[in-house]
Design a protein around this motif. Structure first.
Motif, PDB file in Angstrom:
ATOM      1  N   CYS A  78      51.734   1.209  10.436  1.00  0.00           N
ATOM      2  CA  CYS A  78      51.578   1.318  11.886  1.00  0.00           C
ATOM      3  C   CYS A  78      51.816   2.743  12.365  1.00  0.00           C
ATOM      4  O   CYS A  78      51.088   3.249  13.229  1.00  0.00           O
ATOM      5  N   LEU A  79      52.818   3.404  11.809  1.00  0.00           N
ATOM      6  CA  LEU A  79      53.104   4.780  12.219  1.00  0.00           C
ATOM      7  C   LEU A  79      51.979   5.735  11.824  1.00  0.00           C
ATOM      8  O   LEU A  79      51.563   6.579  12.622  1.00  0.00           O
ATOM      9  N   VAL A  80      51.491   5.614  10.601  1.00  0.00           N
ATOM     10  CA  VAL A  80      50.413   6.501  10.136  1.00  0.00           C
ATOM     11  C   VAL A  80      49.156   6.288  10.966  1.00  0.00           C
ATOM     12  O   VAL A  80      48.522   7.252  11.413  1.00  0.00           O
ATOM     13  N   LEU A  81      48.782   5.055  11.182  1.00  0.00           N
ATOM     14  CA  LEU A  81      47.568   4.778  11.949  1.00  0.00           C
ATOM     15  C   LEU A  81      47.737   5.175  13.417  1.00  0.00           C
ATOM     16  O   LEU A  81      46.780   5.637  14.049  1.00  0.00           O
ATOM     17  N   SER A  82      48.944   5.062  13.950  1.00  0.00           N
ATOM     18  CA  SER A  82      49.200   5.518  15.323  1.00  0.00           C
ATOM     19  C   SER A  82      49.082   7.032  15.429  1.00  0.00           C
ATOM     20  O   SER A  82      48.576   7.549  16.435  1.00  0.00           O
ATOM     21  N   ILE A  83      49.531   7.745  14.422  1.00  0.00           N
ATOM     22  CA  ILE A  83      49.394   9.205  14.414  1.00  0.00           C
ATOM     23  C   ILE A  83      47.926   9.595  14.412  1.00  0.00           C
ATOM     24  O   ILE A  83      47.505  10.502  15.142  1.00  0.00           O
TER      25      ILE A  83
END
Length: 153
Positions: A78-83
């Motif tokens: 989730c963090l990587v895709l949000s970035i």
């Protein structure tokens, strides 16, 4: 509480993957139209998204508990895709970027192009971690079976 967060992040990572893929594809299509390049040239940048989607589908079909029940992996996805989504949105909508206003394309292609290699690194890292977590549970079962055999002997 852990199961609720895990389920939330597990479902959210699919939505974020679709959004990140769509925004990245949109920017690359606009970039290729501007440069008058073939659409085949964006294939190397889209392969990590496809690989990750295939791994997500395999995990869902075969119910890989080592991946689906791992809250840290789901949170990291989730963090990587949000970035990736934030960078794409900033390249599209940040009016304070010099090249965005100067050329009038509505997208700062240089800002996004500088981030493409990091996108690939993060997505390939998620794919490698996914593959490793798929086999982690099987290894744990083998260790448990071998320890039972040694106790019987």
């Amino acid at each position: 509480m852990k199961k609720i967060f895990n389920l939330l992040f597990y479902g959210l990572k699919f939505l974020l993957l679709i959004a990140a893929f769509g925004l990245t594809l949109f920017i690359f299509i606009r970039m290729n139209v501007r440069l008058e390049k073939s659409m085949v040239s964006i294939m190397p940048e889209m392969i990590p998204f496809v690989v990750l989607l295939i791994l997500f589908i395999v995990n869902m079909i075969f119910r890989q508990k080592g991946v689906t029940d791992n809250i840290f992996y789901n949170l990291t996805c989730c963090l990587v895709l949000s970035i990736i989504i934030c960078v794409a949105l900033r390249a599209m909508f940040d009016t304070n970027m010099v090249l965005n206003g100067k050329y009038g394309y509505g997208v700062d292609f240089n800002f996004f192009d500088n981030f493409v290699s990091y996108i690939k690194i993060m997505l390939y890292g998620l794919s490698i971690a996914n593959i490793l977590f798929m086999f982690r549970e099987k290894d744990k079962d083998l260790v448990a079976k071998s320890s039972k055999r040694t106790k019987k002997a």
